[in-house]
Design an enzyme around this catalytic site. Structure first.
Site, PDB file in Angstrom:
ATOM      1  N   HIS A   1     -49.170 -13.368  79.892  1.00  0.00           N
ATOM      2  CA  HIS A   1     -48.417 -13.931  80.564  1.00  0.00           C
ATOM      3  C   HIS A   1     -48.612 -15.531  80.598  1.00  0.00           C
ATOM      4  O   HIS A   1     -49.358 -15.924  81.510  1.00  0.00           O
ATOM      5  CB  HIS A   1     -48.177 -13.443  82.007  1.00  0.00           C
ATOM      6  CG  HIS A   1     -47.449 -12.417  81.956  1.00  0.00           C
ATOM      7  ND1 HIS A   1     -46.174 -11.945  81.955  1.00  0.00           N
ATOM      8  CD2 HIS A   1     -48.243 -10.803  81.958  1.00  0.00           C
ATOM      9  CE1 HIS A   1     -45.928 -10.611  82.055  1.00  0.00           C
ATOM     10  NE2 HIS A   1     -46.832 -10.138  82.267  1.00  0.00           N
TER      11      HIS A   1
ATOM     12  N   CYS B   1     -45.165 -10.706  76.875  1.00  0.00           N
ATOM     13  CA  CYS B   1     -45.614  -9.095  77.076  1.00  0.00           C
ATOM     14  C   CYS B   1     -44.719  -8.124  76.891  1.00  0.00           C
ATOM     15  O   CYS B   1     -44.752  -8.101  75.428  1.00  0.00           O
ATOM     16  CB  CYS B   1     -45.570  -9.484  78.926  1.00  0.00           C
ATOM     17  SG  CYS B   1     -46.595  -7.789  79.351  1.00  0.00           S
TER      18      CYS B   1
ATOM     19  N   GLU C   1     -46.857 -17.754  81.723  1.00  0.00           N
ATOM     20  CA  GLU C   1     -46.532 -18.368  82.892  1.00  0.00           C
ATOM     21  C   GLU C   1     -47.436 -18.268  84.202  1.00  0.00           C
ATOM     22  O   GLU C   1     -47.338 -18.599  85.054  1.00  0.00           O
ATOM     23  CB  GLU C   1     -45.009 -18.236  83.237  1.00  0.00           C
ATOM     24  CG  GLU C   1     -44.824 -16.640  83.873  1.00  0.00           C
ATOM     25  CD  GLU C   1     -45.076 -15.616  82.797  1.00  0.00           C
ATOM     26  OE1 GLU C   1     -45.560 -15.771  81.601  1.00  0.00           O
ATOM     27  OE2 GLU C   1     -44.725 -14.533  83.000  1.00  0.00           O
TER      28      GLU C   1
END
Lengths: 200, 397, 249
Positions: free
Chosen positions: A181, A79, A183
């Site tokens: 993202h 990001c 994650e």
């Protein structure tokens, strides 16, 4: 061992937990001494370009990061972390990025465009990469940003369309960046993190 | 209601979607199964896995067993084809039919395997049935969760590294596609099995009246415990193509497995869901919620195989579906629910766009109906307390 | 193309003041506690398994902010790979910092008019995309008309700070009579931020209507808890109705 740069406003913890859950050794680092021997580094980031750039300078991570990269350490920017790999951003013109990519980030503009670009969107893979192994050619991921990295045929490995076509996956040699993202992108995101961990 | 142009499953079927041809996702998935899966590669994977686990524990694997055709076939395959020593684990949901119990005994005695049966606390089960009916319009929470959790605990206790289940869910719905690696794990438990309520949640919803220990059989073991043992929980249907009709024939022939008349289902499908005498109520509730039920499912399978045409399927569906089962009275008595309460409860679970304006017709009583036990029932007071708490809240600080 | 989003809302409250602090997840009606329905960590796991687009975790108590809620957030994040928005009881920048450090991706703040400094602090330190501003209103607030109400909110100057605006008609919360998105059009012409609506869903048609009206995301609480409809099921259903929603990962 993967070293995750833990800037104050980043969500380094989420990345840390993700690797931990996959059984990958990792730690969160916050100063230059800790990346002395890093072979794999993740730079997550949320918030303003200027704030992250300032943190890297203040914690004296800026040059060591550039050095590690030049020496061949593998780097994943997430990001804002990906945007920091650029020269700079419209968001904070007085601050410099790491300059791995000679581009500037721009703000999303458009009469009917909701900004920030928030939610799940499609990434179209333009070129194959270790980090994208096992993903379908159009996969969805979670985005949350107001500025974007323009398309550049030299380094855009994946692109997304939102008012304008922009780079959602960047790569050059030992450096990779993802605008979304991983994650927080469920199984697709986990695949990317796992591929990064396995990347030789 | 929109229906699949090939298999007639309606839009109220969970996870269904339709393509531009009007063909549903379950059919499309089936196309993939028939054309693209490399079954010999899959079988090789299974064989490799078996080689690793064989002989490493008191039993090579656990076979969760209900006595129905799928678990019976799975057991047969594991013993005869894979030559493994299984521990057969049977979770007794409380409603086994006499023929099923006879099947079970015959099957295990013929194959020569060890069988473990577990019958959970009925006083908790009956409350779970009512709570689950209120919460989700599905009274089988204890059974869904117990069947998938309990055998895991046995595996952990006895350190058995493999559990083999029967068919994959892709046979019926689109939670997973055949390309996905459908493991029978906690994710799947949370998506398909537990109706969105874990044992921890149910304990809270029941006002903490029962303890964590009481809920253990319904609790999915933690990731840590499973990783420690490296327990593999897989569906046999991921490794071999599933053919229910042929499999039913095989087990009848080889093991004397017998089908049975099933409430609300045509006689020729006497191999399907024979083991539970609450199945009729379950199917009826599904019909009231979604406008289709077991017969539609069976027809969908036959239509995809081409063994029946749409006209024939529609005829059977209208003949058998949507009739009030005789077992509903047993059910209402057990839970001390009035018909009014029942109507009120299930109408709230209607799924759009099914409008449930149906004439209630009476269904035929199966032959062994009189042997279906009426178990100790909830008192009216207990039942009303649960219903009121659901309707009016139970918050206390 | 950016997908529309379905977001389960998990409201938590401390329910036992004598025992060690325990958060339970609850259903609310008009924002007041109605039923205790589960264990928050369990609910987060379930929603993640159902491939929701995001999870919203809200602490209903207005008491003093302490470490217990951030601890809950931290525990929720252990296996979490889905975006997480948290809120409730945040009154100072330090509260926000602790929640972000515990794993939150976004923070939702209500009572925007009286929290301007807090909003500015979060937006400047973490970026607008980390801030969701929740406009919680009642039918009574709209008695002089939708436009008048919007004008009034806009005049407080917080609209530009938000990465997202959430609209919640308190009176609809928990009653299942459909969602109020009357404010949508006016606000969309005022702010560029995506708009999330919630409160009042009891059918898939309600959800589809929100998206057809132009909302970017819908939050769901009671509907998911008290029917056997999961996010995964709802997805397929509304996709068939023509909504641009993610149907596979």
């Amino acid at each position: 061992m993967i070293d995750i740069i833990g800037s104050p406003s980043s969500n380094a913890r989420a990345v840390y937990f993700a690797f931990l859950d996959m059984g990958v050794d990792c730690k969160i680092v916050q100063d230059a001494t800790e990346i002395h021997n890093s072979k794999k580094i993740v730079l997550p980031g949320v918030g303003a370009f200027g704030a992250l750039s300032k943190f890297l300078h203040d914690s004296k991570l800026y040059e060591p990061l550039q050095l590690r990269i030049a020496e061949g350490a593998k780097m994943l920017g997430i990001c804002l972390g990906m945007q920091l790999l650029a020269e700079g951003s419209e968001e904070s013109s007085e601050y410099k990025g790491l300059g791995i990519f000679m581009n500037h980030c721009k703000k999303f503009e458009g009469a009917d465009l909701r900004v920030p670009h928030t939610g799940w969107d499609q990434v179209s893979i333009n070129s194959q990469h270790e980090v994208l192994r096992g993903l379908s050619s159009d996969f969805s991921a979670f985005f949350s940003h107001s500025y974007y990295f323009p398309v550049d045929i030299n380094c855009s490995f994946g692109t997304t369309e939102y008012g304008v076509e922009f780079s959602s996956v960047l790569a050059k040699d030992n450096v990779v960046g993802v605008q979304f993202h991983p994650e927080r992108s469920q199984s697709n995101g986990r695949k990317i993190l796992s591929n990064f961990a396995d990347w030789e | 209601m929109k229906k699949c142009s090939r298999c007639l499953l309606p839009e109220t079927h969970e996870t269904i979607s339709f393509d531009s041809r009007g063909i549903c996702s379950v059919c499309q998935n089936r196309e993939f199964r028939n054309e693209q899966i490399n079954w010999s590669a899959r079988r090789a994977e299974l064989d490799a896995l078996i080689t690793k686990v064989k002989g490493t524990a008191d039993y090579d694997c656990i076979i969760p067993f209900s006595g129905g055709k799928d678990s019976t076939f799975t057991l047969y395959f594991v013993v005869k084809e894979l030559a493994l020593k299984p521990l057969v684990v049977s979770f007794d949901h409380g409603f086994y039919r006499p023929k099923m119990l006879a099947n079970r005994n015959r099957v295990v005695e013929t194959l020569g395997v060890d069988l473990l049966t577990f019958k959970p606390n009925w006083l908790l089960v009956r409350k779970l049935m009512l709570q689950s009916l209120l919460e989700k319009g599905d009274f089988c929470w204890h059974c869904h969760t117990g069947i998938f959790s309990y055998p895991m605990w046995i595996a952990i206790e006895k350190r058995i590294p493999l559990i083999l289940w029967g068919e994959t869910s892709s046979e019926y719905a689109s939670y997973y596609s055949y390309e996905d690696d459908e493991k029978v794990d906690e994710d799947r438990f949370n998506q398909i099995v537990n109706l969105g309520i874990t044992a921890d949640d149910m304990k809270v919803r029941m006002g903490d009246e029962f303890s964590q220990r009481d809920f253990k059989p319904y609790t999915y073991p933690s990731r840590r415990l499973l990783r420690e043992l490296n327990l593999q929980s897989l569906a046999l249907g991921s490794f071999i193509p599933w053919n229910p009709r042929e499999q039913a024939k095989l087990i009848s022939r080889e093991l004397g497995w017998a089908g049975d008349e099933v409430e609300g289902v045509p006689q020729e499908f006497n191999y399907e869901k024979i083991e539970c005498y609450m199945q009729g109520v379950r199917d009826y509730i599904k019909y009231r919620k979604r406008g289709y039920s077991r017969v539609s499912h069976l027809m969908a399978l036959e239509l995809r195989k081409g063994t029946i045409n749409k006209e024939g399927a529609e005829k059977l569906i209208s003949e058998f579906e949507g009739k009030r089962p005789a077992s509903l009275d047993l059910f209402l008595n057990m839970l001390s629910l009035s018909e009014e309460d029942f109507e009120d409860i299930i109408q709230k679970h209607r799924v759009d766009p099914w409008d449930d304006r149906v004439m209630v017709q009476i269904g035929k009583k199966p032959h062994d109906f009189d042997s279906w036990q009426a178990k100790p029932a909830l008192t009216n007071k207990e039942s009303q307390k649960i219903v009121e708490s659901f309707r009016h809240g139970n918050f206390n600080n | 193309m950016l997908f529309k989003r379905l977001i389960p809302k998990i409201v938590v409250e401390k329910t036992d003041s004598l025992a060690p602090i325990i958060f339970k997840s609850i259903l609310t009606r008009a924002f007041e506690p109605f039923r205790v329905v589960g264990d928050p960590i369990s609910q987060v796991k379930i929603q993640q398994s159902n491939l929701v687009d995001e999870i919203l975790l809200v602490h209903r108590n207005r008491g003093l902010f302490d470490i217990t809620f951030p601890n809950l957030v931290l525990r929720s994040c252990e296996y979490l790979n889905t975006p997480l928005t948290v809120g409730g009881a945040v009154t100072e920048p330090s509260h926000a910092r602790i929640l972000f450090e515990s794993g939150a991706d976004k923070i939702v703040i209500g009572r925007a008019r009286s929290n301007l400094e807090l909003l500015e602090s979060i937006a400047s330190n973490y970026g607008a995309q980390a801030l969701v501003i929740s406009i919680d209103y009642s039918d009574d607030d709209l008695k002089f008309g939708v436009d008048k109400f919007c004008e009034s909110e806009i005049s407080f100057g917080y609209m530009g700070l938000a990465g997202e605006i959430a609209l919640n008609n308190k009176g609809r919360d928990g009653y299942g009579e459909g969602v109020d998105f009357r404010l949508l059009k006016t606000l969309q012409s005022t702010t560029k931020a995506p708009i999330v609506v919630g409160c009042g869903v009891s059918s898939v048609e309600h959800i589809a209507n929100c998206f057809r009206a132009g909302c970017d995301a819908v939050t769901l609480s009671t509907f998911l808890s008290q029917t056997d409809q999961s996010i995964k099921q709802i997805r397929s259903h509304i996709s068939t109705l023509g909504v641009n929603i993610r149907t596979r990962n």
